[in-house]
Design a protein around this motif. Sequence first.
Motif, PDB file in Angstrom:
ATOM      1  N   VAL A  86     -10.138  50.402  43.670  1.00 56.05           N
ATOM      2  CA  VAL A  86      -9.489  50.568  42.364  1.00 56.05           C
ATOM      3  C   VAL A  86     -10.390  50.022  41.262  1.00 56.05           C
ATOM      4  O   VAL A  86     -10.557  50.647  40.215  1.00 56.05           O
ATOM      5  N   ALA A  87     -10.989  48.869  41.500  1.00 53.90           N
ATOM      6  CA  ALA A  87     -11.845  48.242  40.486  1.00 53.90           C
ATOM      7  C   ALA A  87     -13.013  49.135  40.112  1.00 53.90           C
ATOM      8  O   ALA A  87     -13.284  49.352  38.928  1.00 53.90           O
ATOM      9  N   ILE A  88     -13.716  49.677  41.099  1.00 51.06           N
ATOM     10  CA  ILE A  88     -14.897  50.479  40.790  1.00 51.06           C
ATOM     11  C   ILE A  88     -14.509  51.811  40.164  1.00 51.06           C
ATOM     12  O   ILE A  88     -15.221  52.328  39.301  1.00 51.06           O
ATOM     13  N   ARG A  89     -13.385  52.371  40.557  1.00 45.70           N
ATOM     14  CA  ARG A  89     -12.925  53.629  39.935  1.00 45.70           C
ATOM     15  C   ARG A  89     -12.547  53.434  38.470  1.00 45.70           C
ATOM     16  O   ARG A  89     -12.663  54.359  37.676  1.00 45.70           O
ATOM     17  N   LYS A  90     -12.119  52.227  38.142  1.00 42.38           N
ATOM     18  CA  LYS A  90     -11.788  51.904  36.745  1.00 42.38           C
ATOM     19  C   LYS A  90     -13.010  51.393  35.989  1.00 42.38           C
ATOM     20  O   LYS A  90     -12.905  51.049  34.818  1.00 42.38           O
ATOM     21  N   GLY A  91     -14.146  51.309  36.666  1.00 39.41           N
ATOM     22  CA  GLY A  91     -15.366  50.840  36.026  1.00 39.41           C
ATOM     23  C   GLY A  91     -15.487  49.334  35.927  1.00 39.41           C
ATOM     24  O   GLY A  91     -16.350  48.820  35.219  1.00 39.41           O
ATOM     25  N   ASN A  92     -14.637  48.619  36.641  1.00 46.55           N
ATOM     26  CA  ASN A  92     -14.667  47.158  36.611  1.00 46.55           C
ATOM     27  C   ASN A  92     -15.612  46.662  37.713  1.00 46.55           C
ATOM     28  O   ASN A  92     -15.196  46.298  38.805  1.00 46.55           O
TER      29      ASN A  92
END
Length: 128
Positions: A86-92
């Motif tokens: 979820v983090a990487i998909r949101k760019g976090n």
Amino acid sequence: MTYLQLAYLHLATVLPAFVIGTILLVNRKGTPRHKLMGKCYMLLMVITASITLVMPAHVGPRLLDHFGFIHLFSLLVFYHVPNAIVAIRKGNVARHKSSMLGLYIGGLIIAGSFAFMPGRLLHTWLFT
């Protein structure tokens, strides 16, 4: 499946996960290779965590005559893998990195260290 068969299956997933995770830690991030290896790593970690939930604890106190403290590391995997995705998909990237480090250190290094403690199967295989 017997406990021994589960142990072999667990080793067959956790050992390549350790190698891939180590490679991911030291190589360049964000490349197509990193992304592909990351997917393989996460899949292997989820599979190995799932296998361990079927394996009863043999050392220390047990809940429901099955789960031990070592099973908490499986829960760590089930938290960090989706969190990292979820983090990487949101760019976090910072949260993704934090989850991946937590997964590697907690799920592989610390849990793996416990596997070498006296009374555990891996300790018996290697040291007796």
